[in-house]
Design an enzyme around this catalytic site. Structure first.
Site, mmCIF file in Angstrom:
data_model
loop_
_atom_site.group_PDB
_atom_site.id
_atom_site.type_symbol
_atom_site.label_atom_id
_atom_site.label_comp_id
_atom_site.label_asym_id
_atom_site.label_seq_id
_atom_site.Cartn_x
_atom_site.Cartn_y
_atom_site.Cartn_z
ATOM 1 N N ASP A 69 8.597 66.095 50.505
ATOM 2 C CA ASP A 69 8.605 64.711 50.981
ATOM 3 C C ASP A 69 7.212 64.079 50.841
ATOM 4 O OD1 ASP A 69 9.778 62.441 52.049
ATOM 5 O OD2 ASP A 69 9.551 63.075 54.124
ATOM 6 N N GLU A 127 4.719 60.460 46.863
ATOM 7 C CA GLU A 127 4.475 59.333 45.939
ATOM 8 C C GLU A 127 3.037 59.255 45.387
ATOM 9 O OE1 GLU A 127 7.963 59.255 47.759
ATOM 10 O OE2 GLU A 127 6.118 59.089 48.907
ATOM 11 N N ASP A 157 14.945 57.053 52.205
ATOM 12 C CA ASP A 157 15.186 56.539 53.555
ATOM 13 C C ASP A 157 16.035 55.268 53.494
ATOM 14 O OD1 ASP A 157 13.620 58.612 54.401
ATOM 15 O OD2 ASP A 157 11.808 57.424 54.605
#
Length: 984
Positions: free
Chosen positions: A492, A495, A660
């Protein structure tokens, strides 16, 4: 403490004075040395702010590079064995509109295979002066090369110098221009590249992920590539970067025998069309805007090179296969990963997980894997368990029971690494120490550690270009497995995300661990979580209790703000100098400045490469490192990774979830085009957070969503901290709906696994758009509210609240080309009066259809995939309009990277005879053949025979009303021997 010094170090002089003023709010007295931490310091909101920018596409003062720049001219053209090379030089005075013009370029054209053409334009001199033209090493992202010299291609490259250099790619067989920069100027500067091509009217373009958007891309839309922790919101840049598109064009036969292009809005019903598809891949990892307009497509990148690959097709399957062979064929996932997964942010202990497992067993709901979000970590630090709730001894006991039951456990691993407070002895963190000793973390330009902020506080970030980072990550995952026997990895925040601008932790480590600059879900100062629309109508009991839920998701991920008086930053290019934090061309980044909510672009890798050049492939780097780590933890086994940020080729190593999303009906509906997009981009292992992640779900939404996701490859329920529970057993109706859909899913597991085998070996798609399977029907070009699982299973879900029916299309049925069978009653669907027909779908029922012409090997549903794999086999043959059908099956141990034993079976039905031919590769499946069902049988004209011998009448049942033949009573292993036959 002088935090302003750190802003200057990490962002440069342009914005330093504005940032100094904003950063003063961080100044606090230095924490005293103590064995116990002081009250936790919260980063101010201003820590994640920077001077605002206006995207170039919305800037009224933006200069049109096509008008201002001279373009290039080609010279020194030379033919090569595989194509040609040429030199390009500026056709006039430099424009320097968004950077410094590069006056000399090299062009290389390669016919690499019969269906792949490569066009590359790079600076003649790569060096310090042209540092932004970072060329991605093949070791980082696959770079396909020439495989067949002098390949006979259907693609033809041509070029011109009138009025300046431009090139064109034509499909020779149709004389159709697929891509052309002729008439447009090539702009190539040290911080800006632009090229453009026309497109047909109302073009059909797909891909350019990752985005939450309709499957067929709009012709007034800008797709931005800059990986962002932004939530799964429509029409913005989010987690991944996949600069590939597929375009489909429809044609009619003209009276002269040629082909005439037809737009989808001109297409007539029940008319025969021919389609051709092609693909374009731009191997560039820099921030980009791809501007789609009614008349064409424009690519604008803030660095890199022009590294284009054209795929001729001419069909979608061929384009997809060629693209995936170029970037990496999808991973064959372990068999167990296709079971159902349950997760939430808010499982606080092993006991919570045990309750989840027990409740699924109690209510008879299949469950394969339990997941933990960041709750398992000690103060949100990777590789260290929270001792209260997730202690190692209790974990070992629980995981032993879990594994004995045939189930699995996957924890989350965040991408940032906590850097301990040097003034607090108890804050020691060996994971950081080991990484720091091996030079595994990103640096500031001055060589100091780059320190941002994520969940645990001030953090550092692995540098996947350093020599030590990957081995350090492998070692940490191996060490952690020795303490907690996990089965896969959930990656997670990759980015990569940071909650502050710049190296905000430099000089401030005495404050650690710091709190993020926003309230976490569940903290009392947040507002009540919302429920989806129509909630009060269908969920009156829950509505009365809504006030007990805390924290809106938007407060956890606030949009960056700025003062109302701040003016936009517009950077004037300086010859030979790059401004990486505020490049002259401002892409349409959802967060605004590139440094907001992300590592700053001038964070520096070990080889001197800046994050500016690598940002969009940082997530791909941690996927590669995690794959290597799991290969060490589980030697010879296929690593199971679900990752958030991906790049072209990531599907060869990992799966992906949609990020999300929200607990609402649009998020559920958009999950279908998201999945179809990922399918052609090479990540078939995709699923959304079922029932929604943020806000509260409700019974009706979760009922529909649990059924829809049962037909996605990755099937997981996951929601946010502070929201209501949404496990399937929370509502009686959701229990029933989930079990109904899961029964079908678990029967189809062998089919799904076989689809992944074909994806892995041949680049086939798993979830499929109707337009791909029925390429001659332009009316399906934008269909994305239903889908096919492989070629044989059609799913038409309800995507609106309060509905008891759904409008859907059964392609080819009304024209008489196809037969479709209702999965539930096994009867052929009557020909409707119109193409778009109404299908009954009361709550708890998802319409599923079997395509005529399919043979499906099925097993019996069970609570785990282990038990399902040990059940008897059924074979379902659905005959097409001519009485024929085909299918296949692939089996192995379900875990090995290179299985030493396999089994394949090929099925054909012709002239009332089903033949199964087995290729025995050493894999032994001892499960018996239970029954064979043939759909579409009008009559039985002779004695039913199995392997040439009559089947006792008691084992033959013909339902004349349903036209269904069921044969049972077989006393054999289903796939023993080299073949078997059934005749009727």
């Amino acid at each position: 403490m002088g935090p302003s010094r750190n802003w200057k170090k990490t962002l440069g002089g342009l914005s330093v004075f504005w940032l100094m003023a904003q950063a003063q709010t961080q100044s606090t007295p230095t924490a005293s040395s103590s064995s116990s931490p002081p009250p936790q310091y919260t980063l101010p909101v201003s820590a994640n702010e920077a001077p605002p920018v206006i995207p170039n596409i919305r800037d009224p003062l933006a200069v049109d590079a096509q008008t201002a720049c001279p373009g290039y001219v080609a010279s020194n053209v030379k033919q090569t064995a595989s194509g040609l090379t040429a030199s390009l030089s500026l056709a006039g005075h430099a424009c320097n509109v968004y950077g410094t013009d590069i006056d000399s370029l090299n062009l290389t054209v390669e016919y690499q295979t019969t269906d792949r053409l490569h066009v590359e334009i790079v600076p003649t001199h790569i060096g310090a002066g042209n540092a932004t033209q970072y060329l991605i090493p093949p070791s980082v992202v696959a770079k396909p090369g020439v495989e067949e010299s002098n390949a006979e291609s259907d693609l033809e490259f041509s070029w011109t110098n009138e009025p300046s250099f431009g090139f064109e790619v034509i499909r020779k067989s149709t004389k159709d221009v697929l891509f052309s920069t002729k008439g447009k100027k090539l702009v190539f500067e040290n911080q800006f590249i632009e090229f453009a091509s026309p497109l047909p009217e109302n073009y059909n373009l797909y891909g350019l992920g990752e985005s939450v958007h309709a499957f067929r891309l709009s012709n007034n839309y800008t797709k931005t590539f800059y990986a962002a922790d932004a939530g799964a919101t429509t029409d913005i840049n989010i987690y991944g970067t996949h600069p590939f598109y597929l375009e489909t064009r429809y044609f009619t036969q003209s009276p002269s025998g040629g082909l005439s292009l037809v737009t989808t809005n001109e297409a007539e019903p029940n008319k025969n069309y021919t389609s051709f598809s092609h693909g374009v891949y731009s191997r560039n990892a820099h921030g980009q805007d791809i501007v789609l307009q009614p008349d064409g497509i424009t690519w604008r990148a803030i660095g890199g090179s022009i590294d284009l690959y054209f795929f001729s097709g001419p069909t979608q399957p061929e384009v997809t296969t060629s693209y995936l062979k170029a970037v990496g064929l999808p991973a064959l996932q372990q068999y167990w990963t296709f079971g159902f997964h349950q997760c939430r942010w808010g499982y606080k202990s092993w006991s919570d997980l045990e309750d989840v497992v027990d409740n699924h067993i109690k209510f008879g709901i299949p469950l394969e894997t339990v997941w933990t979000d960041i709750d398992w970590m000690l103060r949100y630090r990777d590789f260290e368990n929270e001792p209260v709730g997730f202690d190692y001894e209790a974990g070992n006991s629980f995981l032993q029971r879990l594994h004995d039951g045939g189930r699995h456990y996957v924890p989350i691993f965040d991408s940032a690494i906590y850097i301990p407070n040097p003034q607090i002895e108890s804050d020691a963190y060996p994971t950081f120490d080991r990484g720091n000793e091996t030079g595994s973390f990103l640096k500031n330009p001055d060589g100091s550690l780059y320190i941002g902020s994520v969940w645990p506080g001030y953090t550092v970030f692995p540098d996947w270009l350093s020599e030590g980072a990957e081995q350090w990550w492998i070692d940490e995952m191996v060490l952690y497995y020795q303490k907690t026997a996990y089965d896969g990895a959930w990656v997670d925040m990759s980015e990569i995300s940071s909650f502050c601008v710049g190296s905000c932790g430099s000089g401030n480590l005495g404050l650690n661990p710091v709190h993020p600059p926003f309230a976490l879900p569940g903290e009392t100062k947040n507002p009540v979580l919302k429920y989806p629309e129509w909630f009060n109508v269908t969920n009156t009991t829950e509505a009365a209790a809504a006030s007990s839920a805390l924290a809106s998701f938007s407060s956890a991920y606030p949009a960056p703000t700025s003062t109302g008086t701040a003016s936009y930053v517009r950077t004037t290019p300086t010859p030979g100098v790059r401004d990486v934090n505020y490049p002259p061309y401002a892409i349409n980044n959802v967060k605004g400045p590139l440094a907001v909510a992300a590592i700053s672009p001038n964070a520096t890798h070990a080889d001197g490469t800046l994050e500016y050049d690598m940002h969009n492939i940082w997530g791909h780097g941690i996927i590669k490192a995690t794959y290597a780590a799991l290969s060490k933890v589980f030697p010879g086994h296929r690593p199971f990774i679900i990752a958030r940020s991906t790049f072209s080729g990531s599907g060869a190593l990992a799966g992906h979830w949609g990020g999300d999303n929200w607990s609402n009906w649009p998020s559920m509906a958009f999950s279908i085009p998201q999945a179809l997009q990922m399918s052609i981009l090479g990540i078939p292992m995709f699923g959304s957070d079922t029932c929604g992640f943020a806000d509260n779900t409700d019974m009706e939404l979760c009922n529909r969503w649990m059924q829809l996701s049962a037909f996605f490859p990755f099937y997981r329920n996951h929601n946010i901290l502070g929201a209501i529970s949404q496990e399937a057993y929370t509502w009686a109706s959701v229990i029933d709906a989930s079990k109904s859909a899961m029964t079908i899913r678990y029967q189809l597991l062998p089919y799904l696994y076989t689809l992944f085998y074909h994806a892995h070996t041949a680049g086939h798609t798993v979830m499929r758009a109707l337009a791909w399977e029925f390429p001659n029907d332009p009316s399906l070009a934008s269909a994305d509210r239903q889908f096919l699982l492989g070629p044989s299973i059609l799913v038409i879900p309800v995507l609106e609240p309060g509905a008891t029916s759904v409008n859907g299309v059964l392609p080819g049925l009304i024209e008489g080309h196809e037969k479709w069978y209702d999965w539930y009653n096994q009867t052929a669907v009557p020909v409707p009066s119109q193409v778009n027909t109404t299908i009954d779908a009361p709550l708890g029922h998802i319409p599923v259809f079997v395509r005529g012409g399919s043979v499906l090997p099925l097993q019996q549903p069970a609570l785990t995939t282990r038990d399902a794999r040990q059940s008897p086999w059924d074979v379902l043959a659905a005959l097409d309009k001519d009485g024929n059908a085909t299918g296949d099956l692939y089996l192995d141990d379900g875990v090995s990277v290179q299985p030493n034993a396999t089994l394949t079976a090929e099925f054909t039905v012709q002239q009332r005879k089903l033949v199964a031919v087995m290729n025995q590769g050493g894999w032994v499946d001892g499960n018996s053949l239970r029954n064979i069902t043939i759909l579409g049988v009008d009559s039985v004209r002779r004695a039913v025979k199995f392997n040439g011998r009559p089947v006792p009448r008691r084992n033959v049942h013909l339902d004349e009303a349903k036209h269904t033949l069921v044969v049972s009573g077989f006393d054999i292993s289903a796939w023993a021997g080299d073949h078997w036959t059934l005749e009727w």
